[in-house]
Design a protein around this motif. Structure first.
Motif, short mmCIF file in Angstrom:
data_model
loop_
_atom_site.label_atom_id
_atom_site.label_comp_id
_atom_site.label_asym_id
_atom_site.label_seq_id
_atom_site.Cartn_x
_atom_site.Cartn_y
_atom_site.Cartn_z
N TYR A 61 -14.11 11.62 -0.28
CA TYR A 61 -13.55 10.68 0.69
C TYR A 61 -12.87 11.34 1.89
CZ TYR A 61 -14.18 7.64 -3.33
OH TYR A 61 -14.73 6.97 -4.39
N GLY A 98 0.83 -1.20 0.00
CA GLY A 98 0.00 0.00 0.00
C GLY A 98 0.86 1.25 0.00
N ASP A 118 0.92 5.48 1.54
CA ASP A 118 0.36 6.48 2.44
C ASP A 118 0.27 7.85 1.78
OD1 ASP A 118 0.32 4.80 4.98
OD2 ASP A 118 2.41 4.62 4.36
N LEU A 134 -8.45 3.78 2.07
CA LEU A 134 -9.75 3.78 2.74
C LEU A 134 -9.84 2.66 3.76
CD1 LEU A 134 -12.05 4.52 -0.32
CD2 LEU A 134 -11.53 6.07 1.57
N GLU A 135 -9.26 1.52 3.43
CA GLU A 135 -9.26 0.40 4.36
C GLU A 135 -8.49 0.74 5.63
OE1 GLU A 135 -7.71 -4.25 4.44
OE2 GLU A 135 -8.17 -3.29 2.51
N ARG A 136 -7.38 1.48 5.49
CA ARG A 136 -6.58 1.87 6.65
C ARG A 136 -7.10 3.14 7.32
NH1 ARG A 136 -2.96 0.56 2.74
NH2 ARG A 136 -2.45 2.74 2.33
N GLY A 137 -7.95 3.88 6.63
CA GLY A 137 -8.53 5.08 7.20
C GLY A 137 -7.67 6.31 7.12
N LYS A 188 -13.49 10.06 5.28
CA LYS A 188 -13.03 8.69 5.55
C LYS A 188 -11.52 8.64 5.78
CE LYS A 188 -16.80 6.49 2.96
NZ LYS A 188 -17.58 7.73 2.76
N PRO A 221 -8.37 2.44 -2.59
CA PRO A 221 -9.02 1.41 -1.77
C PRO A 221 -8.22 1.01 -0.55
CG PRO A 221 -9.32 0.90 -4.09
CD PRO A 221 -8.36 2.05 -4.03
N GLY A 222 -6.91 0.87 -0.68
CA GLY A 222 -6.08 0.52 0.46
C GLY A 222 -6.04 1.62 1.50
#
Length: 207
Positions: A203, A102, A104, A152-155, A206, A149-150
Motif C-alpha cells: 500500500y 480514523g 493517522d 487508504l480513503e484519506r490517502g 497509496k 481502510p480509512g
C-alpha cells in the motif's frame, strides 16, 4: 486543520508512555491502549520465567499517561486492550474509530510478557508461544485491517512497530537468562517484525 490522531499500544508505562507523550508534544491527539486502565489497579502476572512468578505491582496506568497527554493540550482516549485477546483488540480499535473517525498513526509498541521470555524451549509451555505470536503479530495485523481502510480513503497514514534485535537473531549466542532471551520472545518479535514491510509493499504507493 483537523487534529492528527495516533494510537499507541502498551502505553501505560515505559517506552509506550514516552511515545504517547512525544506524539502529544508533536500535536497529536493520542489513544493510549494497555491492560491497566486506572492507577492503583493490580498488575496482572508479568513473569518472564516459569521458574519465577512475578505479579508484584508495576508503576504506570493509562490514566496517568492520558493525564500527561492532556497536560500537553491534546485529547486523550483510554482504551483497555489485551493484545493476547482478539476480542479486546477489536473492541478497542472500534472504540477509537467510533470516537475519532480514523487514525493517522498506529504505533505497535505493546508486547506480551510471560514464561518463554527467559525460558528454554523445553521449559516454555506451548501456549506461551501462541501468546507471543498473538501479541506481537496477530494483534497488530488485526489493528491494521481495521484502521487501514480509512487511511487508504484519506490517502495517508503511518504504521510503526517497536521491534528488537531479537526479531532477527536467528542464531543466538547466549542462553535465556544468561545474556540471551527465550525462543518465545524471539519468535514473537520475528513474527511482528515483518508487518510494516508488507504494508509498504502492498500500500506504499497509496500513501
Amino acid at each position: 486543520m483537523a487534529p492528527r490522531r495516533a494510537l499507541v499500544t502498551g502505553a501505560s508505562r515505559g517506552i509506550g508512555k514516552a511515545i504517547a507523550l512525544s506524539l502529544a508534544r508533536a500535536g497529536f491527539d493520542v489513544a493510549v491502549a494497555a491492560r491497566t486502565l486506572d492507577a492503583g489497579e493490580p498488575t496482572r502476572d508479568h513473569s518472564t520465567s516459569i521458574h519465577r512468578r512475578d505479579d508484584g505491582p508495576l508503576p504506570g496506568s493509562l490514566e496517568e499517561t492520558a493525564n500527561l497527554v492532556v497536560d500537553e493540550g491534546r485529547s486523550a482516549l483510554r482504551v483497555r486492550m489485551d493484545l493476547t485477546d482478539s476480542a479486546t483488540v477489536e473492541a478497542g480499535v472500534t472504540q477509537v474509530l467510533d470516537a475519532w473517525g480514523g487514525l493517522d498513526v498506529v504505533v505497535n509498541n505493546g508486547r506480551h510478557i510471560g514464561p518463554g521470555l527467559m525460558d528454554t524451549i523445553l521449559d516454555t509451555p506451548l501456549e506461551q508461544y501462541r501468546l507471543f505470536v498473538e501479541a506481537h503479530a496477530v494483534a497488530p495485523i488485526r489493528i491494521a485491517q481495521l484502521v487501514l481502510p480509512g487511511m487508504l480513503e484519506r490517502g495517508e497514514g503511518s504504521f510503526v512497530t517497536i521491534s528488537s534485535g531479537a526479531g532477527t537473531e536467528f542464531y543466538p549466542t547466549a542462553k535465556p537468562g544468561a545474556g540471551g532471551s527465550g525462543l518465545g520472545y524471539r519468535l514473537g518479535k520475528a513474527a511482528g517484525h515483518t508487518l510494516v514491510g508488507s504494508l509498504i509493499a502492498e500500500y506504499g504507493d497509496k500513501g
